[in-house]
Design a protein around this motif. Structure first.
Motif, PDB file in Angstrom:
ATOM      1  N   GLY A  72       0.809  -1.211   0.000  1.00 40.04           N
ATOM      2  CA  GLY A  72       0.000   0.000   0.000  1.00 40.04           C
ATOM      3  C   GLY A  72       0.837   1.253   0.000  1.00 40.04           C
ATOM      4  N   GLY A  74       3.710   1.494  -1.390  1.00 37.69           N
ATOM      5  CA  GLY A  74       4.494   1.549  -2.622  1.00 37.69           C
ATOM      6  C   GLY A  74       5.930   1.098  -2.473  1.00 37.69           C
ATOM      7  N   LEU A 203      -5.391   6.244  -0.374  1.00 38.10           N
ATOM      8  CA  LEU A 203      -4.684   5.527  -1.428  1.00 38.10           C
ATOM      9  C   LEU A 203      -3.927   4.330  -0.860  1.00 38.10           C
ATOM     10  N   GLN A 206      -6.544   1.754  -0.300  1.00 34.95           N
ATOM     11  CA  GLN A 206      -7.030   1.158  -1.547  1.00 34.95           C
ATOM     12  C   GLN A 206      -6.015   0.190  -2.123  1.00 34.95           C
ATOM     13  N   ARG A 207      -4.752   0.549  -2.112  1.00 33.05           N
ATOM     14  CA  ARG A 207      -3.717  -0.334  -2.660  1.00 33.05           C
ATOM     15  C   ARG A 207      -3.571  -1.596  -1.805  1.00 33.05           C
ATOM     16  N   SER A 210      -6.590  -3.773  -2.472  1.00 27.77           N
ATOM     17  CA  SER A 210      -6.487  -4.392  -3.790  1.00 27.77           C
ATOM     18  C   SER A 210      -5.520  -5.571  -3.758  1.00 27.77           C
ATOM     19  N   PHE A 211      -4.393  -5.392  -3.085  1.00 25.84           N
ATOM     20  CA  PHE A 211      -3.405  -6.465  -3.018  1.00 25.84           C
ATOM     21  C   PHE A 211      -3.931  -7.649  -2.215  1.00 25.84           C
ATOM     22  N   GLY A 226      -7.468   5.134  -7.815  1.00 29.99           N
ATOM     23  CA  GLY A 226      -6.462   4.318  -7.160  1.00 29.99           C
ATOM     24  C   GLY A 226      -5.754   3.399  -8.131  1.00 29.99           C
ATOM     25  N   ASP A 227      -5.031   2.422  -7.585  1.00 33.46           N
ATOM     26  CA  ASP A 227      -4.222   1.506  -8.375  1.00 33.46           C
ATOM     27  C   ASP A 227      -4.705   0.082  -8.157  1.00 33.46           C
ATOM     28  N   LEU A 229      -3.984  -3.623  -8.136  1.00 34.58           N
ATOM     29  CA  LEU A 229      -2.771  -4.415  -8.019  1.00 34.58           C
ATOM     30  C   LEU A 229      -3.119  -5.891  -8.077  1.00 34.58           C
TER      31      LEU A 229
END
Length: 363
Positions: A72, A74, A203, A206-207, A210-211, A226-227, A229
């Protein structure tokens, strides 16, 4: 030995578990609410409120919480994360599995990161500092926060052993970019297995979500922000969440009990020659789950440990860096070309020889 929360199991945990079983599902997904298990969401909302965070993500272990949080934030290949040489091995493993490098720094007499040594370890590749609040005690968060701000670094708190602890009145896990917790049976409160991530950054949440859920947006609702993943399946199960929710409601009770037991133990032991209690950066904020004594002489510590039927902290291979495999022997299973290594040459090998802990169970 199970943690103090395990000893507070009772009717609340049983009632919640039976409520899950009566609904005939035990995964994260409720039949009527895809992507959002009822008890997982109830726990996440309650934990976010209890600790004062904007977002909470329930996962299946404290290790998964660390990995999801690092993703999350990065953190990835080429990055360095500063980790204390006294931690739990998952603190290092999570960094390595993200393809980053774990850089070990010294601890002070609180058994947490020494800010002066952290400063010496910062390089152009450093992306984050990971204070690990060991044995229920807060790290020196004022100094570490100042370092992170000065160098533009992320601050990820590993709170696996310190749920409910605080620093200057603020809950541990909410002083950095994210905080991670474990709910296994050794911890302050437990669902027997599980963990969670706290963050105020949407963010990062969200990351991490998602992961942990195969690339979906939070609660499988496409926000378009967001991203996405490609991730894994790291979700907290409904049965574990049901137990965790009951335990969360008992957190203050658990802490009150173990703090009382610790204080009575410390008073009974009293002052001893050649022995002192560890330094606490915020005595009011420690969980009180462990009474730690620092001995001037390592042989004295080993002798006392043998008489008590316990061991010094140096003899804890999953916590003391010197007990881990040698540098270069860690391999990322998916791709040996992305192997990460520990920089372990800077740590004082004798630091753990004269330390002894006595665990407080709440009995």
């Amino acid at each position: 030995m199970p943690g103090p929360g395990y000893r507070f199991f009772g009717d609340e945990e049983r009632a919640n578990v039976m409520a899950v079983l009566d609904r005939w599902y035990a995964g994260r997904e409720a039949f009527d609410d895809p992507g959002e298990g009822e008890w997982v969401r109830r726990f996440e909302r309650a934990a976010a409120e209890r600790f004062g965070a904007a977002h909470c993500l329930g996962v299946n272990s404290g290790t998964s919480a660390l990995v999801a949080a690092l993703v999350g934030l990065g953190i990835g290949p080429g990055d360095e994360v500063i980790v204390p040489g006294y931690m739990f091995v998952a603190s290092i493993a999570a960094v390595l599995h993200c393809g980053a490098d774990a850089v070990l720094a010294e601890i002070d007499e609180s058994l947490t990161l020494d800010p002066a040594d952290v400063r010496a370890r910062i390089t152009p590749r450093t992306r984050a500092i990971m204070p690990v609040h060991m044995l229920g005690a807060p790290s020196d968060m004022d100094a570490l926060r100042a370092l992170a701000d000065e160098h533009g670094l992320l601050l990820l708190e590993d709170c696996a052993q310190s749920a409910g602890g605080s620093h200057r009145g603020r809950p541990l896990g909410t002083l950095g970019s994210a905080g991670t917790f474990s709910l296994n049976h050794y911890k302050v409160i437990t669902s027997l297995q599980g963990g969670f991530v706290l963050t105020d950054d949407p963010l990062v949440f969200q990351r991490a979500y998602s992961f942990h859920d195969q690339g979906w947006f939070p609660y499988r609702q496409d926000s378009g922000r967001g991203d996405l993943l490609l991730g894994m399946n790291l979700g907290l199960g409904e049965l574990h969440a049901a137990v965790a929710l009951a335990q969360l409601g008992k957190l203050d009770r658990v802490l009150g009990r173990v703090r009382d037991v610790k204080q009575r133990l410390v008073r009974a032991v009293g002052d001893l020659p050649g022995v002192r209690r560890r330094h606490l950066h915020d005595p009011e904020g420690e969980c009180g789950t462990t009474a730690v004594y620092v001995f001037d002489d390592a042989a004295h510590a080993r002798d006392v440990a043998a008489r008590l039927g316990t061991r010094t902290l140096l003899d804890s291979p999953t916590h003391y860096y010197g007990g881990l495999p040698a540098p270069g022997s860690y391999h990322l299973p998916a791709d040996p070309a992305l192997r990460s290594y520990l920089r372990m040459d800077v740590y004082d090998e004798g630091h753990g020889e004269a330390l002894l802990d006595v665990r407080v169970t709440g009995e």
